[in-house]
Motif scaffolding. Structure first.
Motif, PDB file in Angstrom:
ATOM      1  N   PHE A 135       0.813  -1.211   0.000  1.00  0.00           N
ATOM      2  CA  PHE A 135       0.000   0.000   0.000  1.00  0.00           C
ATOM      3  C   PHE A 135       0.846   1.261   0.000  1.00  0.00           C
ATOM      4  O   PHE A 135       0.350   2.342  -0.271  1.00  0.00           O
TER       5      PHE A 135
ATOM      6  N   ARG B  93       0.436   3.436  -2.994  1.00  0.00           N
ATOM      7  CA  ARG B  93      -0.888   3.916  -3.396  1.00  0.00           C
ATOM      8  C   ARG B  93      -1.121   5.372  -3.003  1.00  0.00           C
ATOM      9  O   ARG B  93      -0.476   5.893  -2.110  1.00  0.00           O
TER      10      ARG B  93
ATOM     11  N   GLU C 159      -7.060   5.991  -3.700  1.00  0.00           N
ATOM     12  CA  GLU C 159      -7.133   4.581  -4.086  1.00  0.00           C
ATOM     13  C   GLU C 159      -7.406   3.670  -2.888  1.00  0.00           C
ATOM     14  O   GLU C 159      -7.227   2.473  -2.970  1.00  0.00           O
TER      15      GLU C 159
ATOM     16  N   SER D  91      -9.970   2.573   0.540  1.00  0.00           N
ATOM     17  CA  SER D  91     -11.311   2.656   1.102  1.00  0.00           C
ATOM     18  C   SER D  91     -11.261   3.558   2.328  1.00  0.00           C
ATOM     19  O   SER D  91     -10.182   3.903   2.814  1.00  0.00           O
ATOM     20  N   GLY D  92     -12.447   3.932   2.832  1.00  0.00           N
ATOM     21  CA  GLY D  92     -12.520   4.837   3.975  1.00  0.00           C
ATOM     22  C   GLY D  92     -11.723   4.345   5.177  1.00  0.00           C
ATOM     23  O   GLY D  92     -10.940   5.088   5.778  1.00  0.00           O
TER      24      GLY D  92
ATOM     25  N   GLN E   6      -9.313   2.151   5.226  1.00  0.00           N
ATOM     26  CA  GLN E   6      -7.873   2.047   4.937  1.00  0.00           C
ATOM     27  C   GLN E   6      -7.200   3.406   5.101  1.00  0.00           C
ATOM     28  O   GLN E   6      -6.104   3.516   5.646  1.00  0.00           O
ATOM     29  N   ARG E   7      -7.884   4.471   4.633  1.00  0.00           N
ATOM     30  CA  ARG E   7      -7.338   5.820   4.793  1.00  0.00           C
ATOM     31  C   ARG E   7      -7.177   6.165   6.263  1.00  0.00           C
ATOM     32  O   ARG E   7      -6.189   6.740   6.690  1.00  0.00           O
TER      33      ARG E   7
ATOM     34  N   ARG F 207      -1.396  -1.996 -12.754  1.00  0.00           N
ATOM     35  CA  ARG F 207      -0.261  -2.192 -13.648  1.00  0.00           C
ATOM     36  C   ARG F 207      -0.194  -3.641 -14.135  1.00  0.00           C
ATOM     37  O   ARG F 207       0.313  -3.916 -15.198  1.00  0.00           O
TER      38      ARG F 207
ATOM     39  N   SER G  31     -13.459  -3.537   6.427  1.00  0.00           N
ATOM     40  CA  SER G  31     -12.905  -2.417   5.691  1.00  0.00           C
ATOM     41  C   SER G  31     -12.201  -2.915   4.432  1.00  0.00           C
ATOM     42  O   SER G  31     -11.408  -3.843   4.491  1.00  0.00           O
ATOM     43  N   GLY G  32     -12.542  -2.307   3.291  1.00  0.00           N
ATOM     44  CA  GLY G  32     -11.893  -2.672   2.047  1.00  0.00           C
ATOM     45  C   GLY G  32     -12.530  -3.830   1.311  1.00  0.00           C
ATOM     46  O   GLY G  32     -12.015  -4.272   0.286  1.00  0.00           O
TER      47      GLY G  32
ATOM     48  N   SER H 151     -18.284   0.326  -0.537  1.00  0.00           N
ATOM     49  CA  SER H 151     -18.477   1.630  -1.170  1.00  0.00           C
ATOM     50  C   SER H 151     -18.454   1.533  -2.686  1.00  0.00           C
ATOM     51  O   SER H 151     -19.252   2.183  -3.371  1.00  0.00           O
TER      52      SER H 151
ATOM     53  N   ILE I 224     -11.761   2.487 -12.621  1.00  0.00           N
ATOM     54  CA  ILE I 224     -12.560   1.428 -12.023  1.00  0.00           C
ATOM     55  C   ILE I 224     -13.845   1.327 -12.843  1.00  0.00           C
ATOM     56  O   ILE I 224     -14.447   2.340 -13.173  1.00  0.00           O
TER      57      ILE I 224
ATOM     58  N   GLN J 243     -19.881   8.209   2.185  1.00  0.00           N
ATOM     59  CA  GLN J 243     -19.103   7.901   3.375  1.00  0.00           C
ATOM     60  C   GLN J 243     -18.289   9.095   3.865  1.00  0.00           C
ATOM     61  O   GLN J 243     -18.107   9.279   5.050  1.00  0.00           O
ATOM     62  N   ASP J 244     -17.815   9.911   2.953  1.00  0.00           N
ATOM     63  CA  ASP J 244     -16.871  10.943   3.323  1.00  0.00           C
ATOM     64  C   ASP J 244     -17.473  12.335   3.150  1.00  0.00           C
ATOM     65  O   ASP J 244     -17.404  12.910   2.075  1.00  0.00           O
TER      66      ASP J 244
ATOM     67  N   GLU K 134      -6.109  -8.711  -0.821  1.00  0.00           N
ATOM     68  CA  GLU K 134      -6.294  -7.543  -1.676  1.00  0.00           C
ATOM     69  C   GLU K 134      -6.905  -7.942  -3.000  1.00  0.00           C
ATOM     70  O   GLU K 134      -6.679  -9.065  -3.469  1.00  0.00           O
TER      71      GLU K 134
END
Ligand SMILES: Nc1ncnc2c1ncn2[C@@H]1O[C@H](COP(=O)(O)OP(=O)(O)OP(=O)(O)O)[C@@H](O)[C@H]1O
Ligand SMILES: Nc1ncnc2c1ncn2[C@@H]1O[C@H](COP(=O)(O)OP(=O)(O)OP(=O)(O)O)[C@@H](O)[C@H]1O
Ligand code: SF4
Ligand code: SF4
Ligand SMILES: [Mg+2]
Ligand SMILES: [Mg+2]
Lengths: 327, 335
Positions: free
Chosen positions: A149, A152, A156, A158-159, A161-162, B23, B49-50, B54, B68, B103-104, B284
């Motif tokens: 990460f 990144r 890039e 998610s909420g 992760q940030r 990549r 999370s992840g 979202s 995306i 969300q933000d 991931e």
């Protein structure tokens, strides 16, 4: 016995001046923080709870001199921080960190995750260039993110992760004190638990001190040494975790504790919370006397006129309420 | 029978697959998700999370960021295809019939526009209200989400509000046009329990009054316990369990769901210094293992789990509770 205060906060006040009216023709004052005094003890986790908008973030910001205090003092290592400009504040910045409530706005969108975490390490010369990558990798792993990460960009992620990148960044410069402003509320329970465990481990290892702002009372109960309850810019109650959860004294604390949801759908649907009557008053015109009197179930005549004193009702248990007698 | 069933369906998502350009080529983030929401129904979507919550929601509204894209799948709303709908039509649906809470808040609110104007805008453009009507409604909406002094506060800029207030402004915007469907992405993370309770009551009230449907994306299993009818559990971009809410909490089947429920700190617990957490990290996108995506972290993993992908299968006779797990399947066969 007892830990030494790391930070002494004395009569801290923060007012914001805003403009109202269709053309901004009226000036008004937001009483975000009024006359807050407390010591934050070395090695403790002091949590702040209270309704949205009651001034928790403002407290954190003003303590760190990220908002200029309207009046009052914040004493750290014998120095009143509120008197310092940004330049003279710099030597203290490394010790005093914050994990902001809003992770997106705190990360530079053009900096990779690795750069964002590495920057404070580099800036404070905490590692050589060769060690830097290893440090960043270790920090990412600590917050449950894969080392890859590092390359990144914030958008890039998610909420959650940030949010973890911001936590890693705060930990990077090995601070003494961290304000965690809703630092884990965007995370799911499993990662929340992982981060809480990490914070507790670091505390044990390095004697870190936390000001932990959170609304999840179950989490607060797990990690706090002491808990402070705020209402509309003032402290209502401050006590050890057990005293606060088991024998709360302030009527507002009692109402707050009754509202915690549980994971039992049937129970949750049928349950009657003690929802406080009346709207939260506006901080633009806070009520006179006790600020809670407009919603307090046991308000008396005196509460409308006189601000209740911040007093020690029992040893180490402070409260501001006319109905609670001191000892 | 069949047609009655399709009629009550408001949102129907089938095989939704979302890819990220990397990549090393495209990486699948959302991996063939099926979701549906009936009229008046409230669906909870939970997951680590992840895991793609979202991005799933953004793809429905065709708001995916650069690089995306939706690779496969269909999404129908109220009988119309969201993926092929014209942009003009979509703009009317977005913020109109489908209300959104992102969300933000700091990235979705306009920092240089007063919040009153941000609330009034959709009312004027999508609901044809006059400025005056829209303004009055904006004040009313802010009051409904519990922002004190709402007549004055509509003048505020986002940075003048607390984190929780910004989040409530987002909720107010999502509800402004009285949508048929509200999709809310972690809408109450910054809110304390009393205000959470107030928001939950508000949403329940609107659901009764308007027959509104809701998709509530969250990691807070405790909060949604009293709000939703059904829960979908996502893991690494796939649905691993799907059940009526009471059933899920009383009888969780998938090892991931169980781990999730066990990690919730409860106020009634004795204060302990360490909390349960599911060990390890989720895979991931683009680096997901073969077989069951949960296998590397699963305490029950068997050989088959590392080679085959478990399908989402009904585990009760009624078929309303489904899980994707070989261990669950085996236990049922043994019983
Ligand atoms: N623009 C992007 N480029 C590359 N990867 C991305 C991008 N946006 C999201 N991702 C990745 O896609 C995955 C899913 O992201 P998403 O935002 O949907 O997660 P989420 O379930 O909403 O998580 P959270 O609960 O943390 O908000 C994550 O692993 C994230 O890192
Ligand atoms: N820059 C600013 N200008 C004007 N008012 C502000 C500013 N920052 C905060 N306020 C106001 O000060 C009060 C306290 O805000 P603060 O952010 O401290 O609340 P909080 O307790 O952190 O709430 P939350 O739980 O919602 O984050 C609020 O009424 C808020 O609107
Ligand atoms: S001072 Fe009066 S109004 Fe305030 S909390 Fe105590 S009893 Fe209630
Ligand atoms: S399929 Fe296997 S690895 Fe996956 S959750 Fe079930 S038991 Fe665990
Ligand atoms: Mg705040
Ligand atoms: Mg998300």
């Amino acid at each position: 016995m007892g830990a030494q205060p790391l930070l002494k906060i004395e009569n801290l006040v923060k007012h914001f001046h805003v403009r109202l009216g269709a053309f901004g023709e009226r000036a008004a004052t937001v009483h975000a923080l009024d006359d807050v005094s407390l010591d934050i003890l070395e090695g403790e986790t002091l949590s702040l709870v209270g309704e949205s908008g009651c001034g928790k973030s403002t407290t954190g910001f003003t303590i760190l001199n990220l908002h200029r205090a309207t009046s009052g003092k914040v004493v750290y290592k014998g120095q009143d921080l509120t008197a310092l400009d940004e330049k003279r504040m710099r030597p203290f910045r490394r010790d005093l960190q914050i994990v902001f409530q809003d992770p997106y706005s705190t990360l530079n969108p053009r900096m990779t995750v690795g750069e964002a975490i590495g920057e404070p390490i580099f800036f404070h010369k905490l590692a050589t260039k060769a060690e830097l990558e290893k440090k960043v990798t270790a920090l990412l792993t600590d917050v449950g993110l894969p080392p890859r990460f590092a390359s990144r960009y914030p958008h890039e992620l998610s909420g959650g992760q940030r949010q973890r990148v911001v936590i890693a960044r705060a930990l990077a410069c090995q601070p003494k004190f961290i304000v965690c402003d809703e630092a884990i509320s965007a995370l799911d329970v499993s990662i929340q638990a992982q981060i809480i465990n990490l914070l507790l481990d670091l505390q044990e290892k390095y004697g870190l001190t936390y000001l932990f702002i959170a609304h999840d009372l179950a989490v607060v109960r797990h990690i706090s040494t002491r808990v402070g309850v705020m209402y509309l810019g003032r402290l209502a109650e401050l006590a050890s975790r057990d005293a606060l959860f088991e024998t709360p004294l302030h009527p507002y604390t009692k109402a707050l504790l009754s509202a915690v949801p549980e994971t039992d759908p049937a129970h949750e649907r049928s349950r009657k919370r003690q929802i406080l009557e009346g709207d939260v008053p506006s901080p633009l015109a806070p009520p006179a006397g006790c600020r809670f009197h407009t919603r307090c179930p046991i308000a008396m005549e005196v509460c409308r006129r006189v601000v209740p004193k911040w007093k020690e009702a029992r040893p180490g248990h402070l409260v501001a309420c006319h109905a609670v007698n001191g000892e | 029978m069949m047609s009655a069933k399709t009629e009550k369906r408001l949102l129907d998502v089938k095989g939704l697959t979302v890819e990220i350009e990397t990549r090393r080529g495209p990486a699948v983030v959302v991996d063939g998700i099926d979701l549906h929401v009936d009229k008046g129904e409230t669906l909870g979507v939970v997951g680590e999370s992840g895991c793609g919550k979202s991005l799933t929601m953004l793809s429905l509204m065709r708001l995916l960021p650069n690089k995306i894209r939706v690779a496969k799948g269909k999404a129908r709303f109220d009988g119309r295809d969201l993926q092929t709908m014209s942009n003009r039509e979509l703009r009317k649906v977005r913020g109109g019939d489908i209300g959104f809470v992102f969300q933000d808040p700091m990235t979705s609110l306009n920092p240089v526009m007063r919040i009153g104007d941000q609330l009034a805008e959709p009312l004027i453009y999508l609901r044809g209200m006059s400025r005056k009507q829209a303004r009055a409604r904006a004040v009313e909406l802010l009051r409904l989400v519990g922002i004190p002094g709402s007549e004055e506060r509509i003048q505020a800029y986002p940075h003048e509000l607390s984190g929780g207030m910004r989040q409530r402004v987002m909720i107010a915007i999502g509800l402004a046009c009285e949508p048929k469907l509200l999709i809310a992405d972690e809408p109450t993370t910054a809110l304390d329990v009393t205000i959470q309770a107030q928001i939950v009551d508000l949403v329940k009230g609107l659901r009764e009054k308007l027959g509104m449907s809701v998709v509530w994306i969250t990691h807070d299993l405790a909060l949604i316990a009293g709000l939703v009818d059904r829960v979908v559990v996502l893991y690494a971009g796939t649905v691993v369990e799907d059940a009526p809410v009471d059933e899920l909490y009383a009888n969780p089947q998938h090892p991931y769901t169980r781990g999730l429920l066990a990690s919730i700190p409860k106020l009634s617990d004795a204060p302990a210094s360490r909390l349960n957490s599911i060990g390890g990290t989720p895979p991931e996108p683009g680096r997901r293992p073969e077989g069951c995506p949960f296998a590397p972290r699963c305490p029950l993993a068997m050989d088959i789990c590392r080679t085959h992908v478990p399908k989402l299968e009904p585990i009760s006779a009624a078929g309303s509770h489904r899980a994707a797990c070989f261990a669950v399947e085996k236990a049922r066969e043994a019983a």
